[in-house]
Design a protein around this motif. Structure first.
Motif, PDB file in Angstrom:
ATOM      1  N   UNK A 261       0.830  -1.212   0.000  1.00  0.00           N
ATOM      2  CA  UNK A 261       0.000   0.000   0.000  1.00  0.00           C
ATOM      3  C   UNK A 261       0.866   1.264   0.000  1.00  0.00           C
ATOM      4  N   UNK A 262       2.113   1.157   0.319  1.00  0.00           N
ATOM      5  CA  UNK A 262       2.988   2.303   0.574  1.00  0.00           C
ATOM      6  C   UNK A 262       3.361   3.051  -0.702  1.00  0.00           C
ATOM      7  N   UNK A 263       3.220   4.380  -0.704  1.00  0.00           N
ATOM      8  CA  UNK A 263       3.734   5.163  -1.837  1.00  0.00           C
ATOM      9  C   UNK A 263       5.242   4.945  -1.989  1.00  0.00           C
ATOM     10  N   UNK A 264       5.710   4.873  -3.194  1.00  0.00           N
ATOM     11  CA  UNK A 264       7.119   4.574  -3.444  1.00  0.00           C
ATOM     12  C   UNK A 264       8.057   5.605  -2.837  1.00  0.00           C
ATOM     13  N   UNK A 265       7.578   6.824  -2.694  1.00  0.00           N
ATOM     14  CA  UNK A 265       8.436   7.898  -2.203  1.00  0.00           C
ATOM     15  C   UNK A 265       8.699   7.838  -0.703  1.00  0.00           C
ATOM     16  N   UNK A 266       7.969   6.996   0.000  1.00  0.00           N
ATOM     17  CA  UNK A 266       8.080   6.943   1.456  1.00  0.00           C
ATOM     18  C   UNK A 266       8.714   5.645   1.939  1.00  0.00           C
TER      19      UNK A 266
END
Length: 331
Positions: A261-266
Motif C-alpha cells: 500500500x505504501x507510496x514509493x516515495x516513502x
C-alpha cells in the motif's frame, strides 16, 4: 528538519501545544537494553535541535532514570518544553496500592527528577479498569492539581472501553493510546467522542514496537531486557503493548502485505507515522529513538504531505479483514 521547527497541535482543551512528533522516553530508562548518560543526553539534545517540544516519560522507566535524564538536559536546554509523565505502575502501587498520599508522593518525586515545580501533564499509567471505574483516583488527581503540583491530568489506557470510562470525566485532558496501522479501531470507536469532548490523543507505539519499520525478520534478536524479547506473548504485562498484540511472525507477514500500500516515495516508517498524523483527533505521536539519527528521521515525518483519503479507506478495509482478527487482546 531543515528549519528546526515542527508544527504543533493543541492538546484537547488545554493551553498546552505539543509538537506533532514528540519523543517517547521509555528507552532512556534502559528498559530496551543498556543506555549510558552520554547517549541519552545526545538523544534529548537532538530532539530539541530538530524542533521536538514534547517529551513523554514515566516514573517507572528505569526506576526514575528516564525522568532524571530529561530533567538534567531540558532544565537548561529547553525549559519550556512540555513533559508528560505517568503514575500507577510502580512497585507497591500497582495493582491495588492506589491512594491520595501515594499519588502525591509519586508526583513530588517526579517533580524533583524532572526539575519542575509543576508537572505539565500527569497520566494514569495503564491502571486496572476497575480502579478507573471506581473514580476515586480522579478525585485524587483533582486534589493534587488544585495543590499546584500538576497542570493537567490524563490517562494512558490499553482498551477502547477504558478510554470511554476515562472520558466520563469532563476535566480529562488527554488519552494516550496504542494507535497504528495494526491497531486502527480508534478511528471509528473513539476519535469522534474525543474531539467532541476536547480530549487530546497522544499515540504511543506508532510503529508497533518497531514492527512497522519493515526492518525485522524471523532472525531478529532483541536484548534480554527488551520487552520485545520477554513480553512477546504477554508474560510480563499486557500482550497488546508488544507488537500491538500480534504474534511476531504473523506481524512480519502482515507488514509485508502493508508495504504494497505504501507510496514509493516513502519509507515504511514514514508511511506508518504519516498515516497516524493524518487523523484530526491525534495531537502527537511519541516514537522512541535509540540514536540521535533516529530522532531526526522521526521528526521529519511532520513535514510529509498527507496520504490520500482513498488510501486511508483501503487500509482500514485491510485492517478489518486481515489484521484485527490476528490481535490477541481486547482492542
Amino acid at each position: 528538519m531543515s528549519d528546526n521547527t515542527i508544527p504543533t497541535r493543541p492538546l484537547g482543551g488545554t493551553r498546552l501545544e505539543l509538537s506533532e512528533v514528540g519523543l517517547g522516553c521509555w528507552q532512556l530508562g534502559g528498559d530496551f537494553g543498556p543506555i549510558d548518560e552520554t547517549t541519552a543526553t545526545a538523544i534529548v539534545k537532538q530532539a530539541v535541535a530538530d524542533g521536538i517540544t514534547f517529551f513523554d516519560t514515566a516514573d517507572v522507566y528505569g526506576d526514575g532514570q528516564s525522568e532524571r535524564y530529561l530533567g538534567e538536559t531540558l532544565s537548561t536546554l529547553a525549559p519550556n518544553a512540555v513533559i508528560a509523565t505517568k503514575y500507577g505502575r510502580g512497585e507497591g502501587t500497582y495493582p491495588d496500592g492506589y491512594s491520595l498520599n501515594d499519588l502525591r508522593d509519586s508526583v513530588k518525586r517526579a517533580q524533583d527528577r524532572l526539575q519542575r515545580d509543576t508537572l505539565d501533564l500527569l497520566q494514569l499509567h495503564c491502571i486496572p479498569h476497575e480502579v478507573l471505574q471506581q473514580s476515586h483516583i480522579f478525585d485524587w488527581l483533582r486534589e493534587v492539581q488544585q495543590e499546584g503540583h500538576i497542570k493537567y491530568f490524563g490517562a494512558s489506557v490499553e482498551t477502547q472501553e477504558e478510554a470511554h470510562t476515562c472520558m466520563q470525566h469532563d476535566d480529562l485532558a488527554s488519552l494516550q493510546i496504542i494507535f497504528n496501522l495494526m491497531r486502527q479501531r480508534p478511528v471509528t470507536d473513539l476519535f469522534d467522542e474525543a474531539v467532541a469532548k476536547q480530549v487530546g490523543i497522544i499515540v504511543r507505539l506508532p510503529l508497533a514496537s518497531g514492527m512497522l519499520t519493515g526492518k525485522f525478520s524471523k532472525q531478529t534478536q532483541f536484548d534480554k531486557r527488551d520487552h520485545r524479547n520477554f513480553n512477546k506473548d504477554g508474560d510480563a504485562f499486557s500482550v497488546g503493548e508488544t507488537f500491538s498484540g500480534i504474534e511476531f511472525e504473523k506481524g512480519l507477514e502482515l507488514v509485508n502485505k502493508l508495504t504494497t500500500f505504501k507510496p514509493e516515495s516513502l519509507s515504511m516508517t514514514e508511511f506508518a507515522m504519516r498515516w497516524i498524523l493524518d487523523h484530526e483527533a491525534v495531537t502527537a505521536i511519541i516514537p522512541g529513538a535509540s540514536s540521535p539519527k533516529q530522532v531526526t528521521q522521526n521528526a521529519s515525518t511532520a513535514s510529509l504531505a498527507p496520504l490520500p483519503d482513498a488510501l486511508h479507506d483501503r487500509l482500514y478495509a485491510f485492517y478489518l479483514k486481515e489484521i484485527e482478527p490476528a490481535i490477541r487482546c481486547q482492542v
